[in-house]
Structures are given as C-alpha cells and as structure tokens.
Design a protein around this motif. Structure first.
Motif, PDB file in Angstrom:
ATOM      1  N   GLU A  89       0.679  -1.048   0.030  1.00 28.68           N
ATOM      2  CA  GLU A  89       0.004  -0.007  -0.022  1.00 28.68           C
ATOM      3  C   GLU A  89       1.071   1.412  -0.075  1.00 28.68           C
ATOM      4  O   GLU A  89       1.836   1.418   0.857  1.00 28.68           O
ATOM      5  N   LEU A  90       0.545   2.144  -0.688  1.00 26.14           N
ATOM      6  CA  LEU A  90       0.929   3.568  -0.664  1.00 26.14           C
ATOM      7  C   LEU A  90       0.566   4.468   0.525  1.00 26.14           C
ATOM      8  O   LEU A  90      -0.635   4.551   1.021  1.00 26.14           O
ATOM      9  N   ARG A  91       1.663   5.191   0.964  1.00 30.31           N
ATOM     10  CA  ARG A  91       1.146   5.972   1.925  1.00 30.31           C
ATOM     11  C   ARG A  91       1.631   7.505   1.599  1.00 30.31           C
ATOM     12  O   ARG A  91       2.693   7.706   0.895  1.00 30.31           O
ATOM     13  N   PHE A  92       0.906   8.471   1.831  1.00 35.19           N
ATOM     14  CA  PHE A  92       1.464   9.852   1.715  1.00 35.19           C
ATOM     15  C   PHE A  92       1.437  10.675   2.777  1.00 35.19           C
ATOM     16  O   PHE A  92       0.463  10.658   3.741  1.00 35.19           O
ATOM     17  N   ARG A  93       2.341  11.454   3.230  1.00 30.01           N
ATOM     18  CA  ARG A  93       2.678  12.356   4.219  1.00 30.01           C
ATOM     19  C   ARG A  93       1.960  13.478   4.256  1.00 30.01           C
ATOM     20  O   ARG A  93       1.636  14.043   2.918  1.00 30.01           O
ATOM     21  N   LEU A  94       1.207  13.946   5.260  1.00 28.08           N
ATOM     22  CA  LEU A  94       0.423  15.304   4.929  1.00 28.08           C
ATOM     23  C   LEU A  94       1.166  16.598   4.559  1.00 28.08           C
ATOM     24  O   LEU A  94       0.502  16.903   3.619  1.00 28.08           O
ATOM     25  N   SER A  95       2.398  16.441   4.899  1.00 28.64           N
ATOM     26  CA  SER A  95       3.014  17.634   4.072  1.00 28.64           C
ATOM     27  C   SER A  95       3.299  17.631   2.762  1.00 28.64           C
ATOM     28  O   SER A  95       3.336  18.652   1.964  1.00 28.64           O
ATOM     29  N   GLU A  96       3.592  16.264   2.293  1.00 27.13           N
ATOM     30  CA  GLU A  96       3.754  15.998   0.894  1.00 27.13           C
ATOM     31  C   GLU A  96       2.406  16.615   0.247  1.00 27.13           C
ATOM     32  O   GLU A  96       2.373  16.961  -0.983  1.00 27.13           O
ATOM     33  N   VAL A  97       1.367  16.057   0.777  1.00 28.80           N
ATOM     34  CA  VAL A  97       0.109  16.324  -0.025  1.00 28.80           C
ATOM     35  C   VAL A  97      -0.096  17.755   0.120  1.00 28.80           C
ATOM     36  O   VAL A  97      -0.507  18.287  -0.999  1.00 28.80           O
ATOM     37  N   GLN A  98       0.062  18.513   0.924  1.00 28.06           N
ATOM     38  CA  GLN A  98      -0.099  19.885   0.982  1.00 28.06           C
ATOM     39  C   GLN A  98       0.779  20.591  -0.004  1.00 28.06           C
ATOM     40  O   GLN A  98       0.432  21.668  -0.663  1.00 28.06           O
ATOM     41  N   ALA A  99       1.984  20.388   0.139  1.00 23.05           N
ATOM     42  CA  ALA A  99       2.901  20.658  -1.019  1.00 23.05           C
ATOM     43  C   ALA A  99       2.645  20.572  -2.442  1.00 23.05           C
ATOM     44  O   ALA A  99       2.508  21.352  -3.310  1.00 23.05           O
ATOM     45  N   TRP A 100       2.008  19.291  -2.519  1.00 21.93           N
ATOM     46  CA  TRP A 100       1.705  19.187  -4.060  1.00 21.93           C
ATOM     47  C   TRP A 100       0.504  19.843  -4.269  1.00 21.93           C
ATOM     48  O   TRP A 100       0.091  20.483  -5.472  1.00 21.93           O
ATOM     49  N   VAL A 101      -0.732  19.947  -3.305  1.00 24.81           N
ATOM     50  CA  VAL A 101      -1.915  21.008  -3.640  1.00 24.81           C
ATOM     51  C   VAL A 101      -1.163  22.485  -3.863  1.00 24.81           C
ATOM     52  O   VAL A 101      -1.807  23.032  -4.750  1.00 24.81           O
ATOM     53  N   GLU A 102      -0.545  22.770  -3.121  1.00 25.88           N
ATOM     54  CA  GLU A 102       0.021  24.284  -3.112  1.00 25.88           C
ATOM     55  C   GLU A 102       0.747  24.235  -4.633  1.00 25.88           C
ATOM     56  O   GLU A 102       0.554  25.499  -5.098  1.00 25.88           O
ATOM     57  N   GLY A 103       1.526  23.515  -5.128  1.00 21.92           N
ATOM     58  CA  GLY A 103       2.146  23.437  -6.375  1.00 21.92           C
ATOM     59  C   GLY A 103       1.141  23.590  -7.504  1.00 21.92           C
ATOM     60  O   GLY A 103       1.331  24.315  -8.478  1.00 21.92           O
ATOM     61  N   MET A 104      -0.084  22.708  -7.240  1.00 24.70           N
ATOM     62  CA  MET A 104      -1.082  22.834  -8.375  1.00 24.70           C
ATOM     63  C   MET A 104      -1.559  24.251  -8.433  1.00 24.70           C
ATOM     64  O   MET A 104      -1.877  24.792  -9.533  1.00 24.70           O
ATOM     65  N   GLU A 105      -1.826  24.736  -7.281  1.00 24.02           N
ATOM     66  CA  GLU A 105      -2.653  26.012  -7.302  1.00 24.02           C
ATOM     67  C   GLU A 105      -1.389  27.091  -7.819  1.00 24.02           C
ATOM     68  O   GLU A 105      -1.996  27.899  -8.485  1.00 24.02           O
ATOM     69  N   ALA A 106      -0.338  26.835  -7.298  1.00 29.02           N
ATOM     70  CA  ALA A 106       0.759  28.178  -8.011  1.00 29.02           C
ATOM     71  C   ALA A 106       0.972  27.915  -9.589  1.00 29.02           C
ATOM     72  O   ALA A 106       0.785  28.898 -10.111  1.00 29.02           O
ATOM     73  N   TYR A 107       0.661  26.701 -10.145  1.00 34.28           N
ATOM     74  CA  TYR A 107       0.928  26.187 -11.572  1.00 34.28           C
ATOM     75  C   TYR A 107      -0.396  26.873 -12.105  1.00 34.28           C
ATOM     76  O   TYR A 107      -0.541  27.614 -13.282  1.00 34.28           O
ATOM     77  N   ASP A 108      -1.430  26.611 -11.635  1.00 35.17           N
ATOM     78  CA  ASP A 108      -2.944  27.228 -12.113  1.00 35.17           C
ATOM     79  C   ASP A 108      -2.897  28.971 -12.024  1.00 35.17           C
ATOM     80  O   ASP A 108      -3.309  29.481 -13.149  1.00 35.17           O
ATOM     81  N   HIS A 109      -2.503  29.368 -10.872  1.00 29.89           N
ATOM     82  CA  HIS A 109      -2.232  30.819 -10.805  1.00 29.89           C
ATOM     83  C   HIS A 109      -1.429  31.202 -12.020  1.00 29.89           C
ATOM     84  O   HIS A 109      -1.812  32.443 -12.532  1.00 29.89           O
ATOM     85  N   ALA A 110      -0.289  30.653 -11.875  1.00 27.43           N
ATOM     86  CA  ALA A 110       0.693  31.263 -12.802  1.00 27.43           C
ATOM     87  C   ALA A 110       0.435  31.196 -14.422  1.00 27.43           C
ATOM     88  O   ALA A 110       0.382  32.002 -15.349  1.00 27.43           O
ATOM     89  N   ALA A 111      -0.415  29.977 -14.931  1.00 29.66           N
ATOM     90  CA  ALA A 111      -1.102  29.773 -16.115  1.00 29.66           C
ATOM     91  C   ALA A 111      -2.257  30.756 -16.326  1.00 29.66           C
ATOM     92  O   ALA A 111      -2.301  31.325 -17.338  1.00 29.66           O
ATOM     93  N   GLY A 112      -2.862  31.094 -15.183  1.00 29.46           N
ATOM     94  CA  GLY A 112      -4.032  32.132 -15.362  1.00 29.46           C
ATOM     95  C   GLY A 112      -3.417  33.437 -15.719  1.00 29.46           C
ATOM     96  O   GLY A 112      -3.914  34.372 -16.667  1.00 29.46           O
ATOM     97  N   LEU A 113      -2.205  33.741 -15.088  1.00 27.78           N
ATOM     98  CA  LEU A 113      -1.676  35.114 -15.179  1.00 27.78           C
ATOM     99  C   LEU A 113      -0.992  35.077 -16.769  1.00 27.78           C
ATOM    100  O   LEU A 113      -0.951  36.340 -17.501  1.00 27.78           O
ATOM    101  N   ILE A 114      -0.589  34.014 -17.134  1.00 29.10           N
ATOM    102  CA  ILE A 114       0.076  34.051 -18.589  1.00 29.10           C
ATOM    103  C   ILE A 114      -1.069  34.033 -19.712  1.00 29.10           C
ATOM    104  O   ILE A 114      -0.824  34.832 -20.614  1.00 29.10           O
ATOM    105  N   GLU A 115      -2.075  33.388 -19.528  1.00 25.48           N
ATOM    106  CA  GLU A 115      -3.314  33.373 -20.247  1.00 25.48           C
ATOM    107  C   GLU A 115      -3.946  34.650 -20.294  1.00 25.48           C
ATOM    108  O   GLU A 115      -4.316  35.258 -21.307  1.00 25.48           O
ATOM    109  N   GLY A 116      -3.989  35.441 -19.132  1.00 26.92           N
ATOM    110  CA  GLY A 116      -4.479  36.773 -19.010  1.00 26.92           C
ATOM    111  C   GLY A 116      -3.703  37.711 -19.748  1.00 26.92           C
ATOM    112  O   GLY A 116      -4.176  38.670 -20.298  1.00 26.92           O
ATOM    113  N   ALA A 117      -2.430  37.754 -19.891  1.00 26.25           N
ATOM    114  CA  ALA A 117      -1.515  38.581 -20.355  1.00 26.25           C
ATOM    115  C   ALA A 117      -1.546  38.324 -22.072  1.00 26.25           C
ATOM    116  O   ALA A 117      -1.302  39.223 -22.745  1.00 26.25           O
TER     117      ALA A 117
END
Length: 119
Positions: A89-117
């Motif tokens: 079974e795979l296990r995921f540390r809570l801090s790794e999951v939070q870092a992954w979610v924050e990375g996805m949010e940052a990517y979406d935010h950056a893509a939105g800025l580039i798309e808006g520009a």
C-alpha cells in the motif's frame, strides 16, 4: 474504509468506485478545507510523538474527491504527490500532500496570469 488493493481485487467494489455516477452519502466538502482537520493534530496525541500523519491512497482520493485510479495515474505521470510504500500500500505524508496541492495552485495561478497576459 476500503483500501485500494481491496478495490482492485473485488469486482463489486470496482463497479462502485469506477461508476461514472458518484454517490455521496455526506454533503460535499469545501476542497480548500478537506485536509484542514489534519493540520491541527498535535504530536502529543499520537502514540509515537514526532511521527507525521499519513494518508492511504483511498483516503487521499476520498479527500480530493477523485477516484483512486486518478491518484495512481497522476503518480505514474509524475504529477502526483510523493509517497512511500508500506508493504503493498502507498502512504502519503500530510506535508507532501499539502505541498503538492500548493504546487498545483501555484501552477494554475501562473497559467492564469500568462493566459490573461496573452488575451
């Protein structure tokens, strides 16, 4: 709770979890707060102080509101959270999951800025 290995082995559970129509027994959660209850866990409440809480694949999928296979697919594409194996079974540390979610949010935010520009 059913783990992903049991889901893969059981035909009935596979039908339930792979159906296009998702049946929810509880009201939908706000995605930003889905893991918030785990951040307040104190180290003294654990049997072994200093250990970080971990999630199974099925728990992570349930908290993210996606099928277990989506987590496996994201990891195979090297876009999922970092995890480690305990037996089969795979296990995921809570801090790794939070870092992954924050990375996805940052990517979406950056893509939105580039798309808006470019508009």
């Amino acid at each position: 709770m059913t783990d992903s290995a049991q889901i893969r082995r059981s035909v009935t559970l596979r039908r339930i979890f792979s159906s296009r129509r998702q049946v929810r027994l509880d009201p939908p959660r706000d995605r930003s707060e889905s893991l918030a209850y785990l951040t307040g866990v104190s180290e003294t409440s654990h049997a072994f102080p200093g250990l970080e809480p971990v999630l199974t694949t099925s728990e992570l999928a349930a908290h993210r509101g996606v099928p277990v296979q989506t987590i496996h697919d994201l990891r195979h594409a090297q876009r999922g959270p970092r995890g480690f194996r305990v037996g089969r079974e795979l296990r995921f540390r809570l801090s790794e999951v939070q870092a992954w979610v924050e990375g996805m949010e940052a990517y979406d935010h950056a893509a939105g800025l580039i798309e808006g520009a470019t508009r």
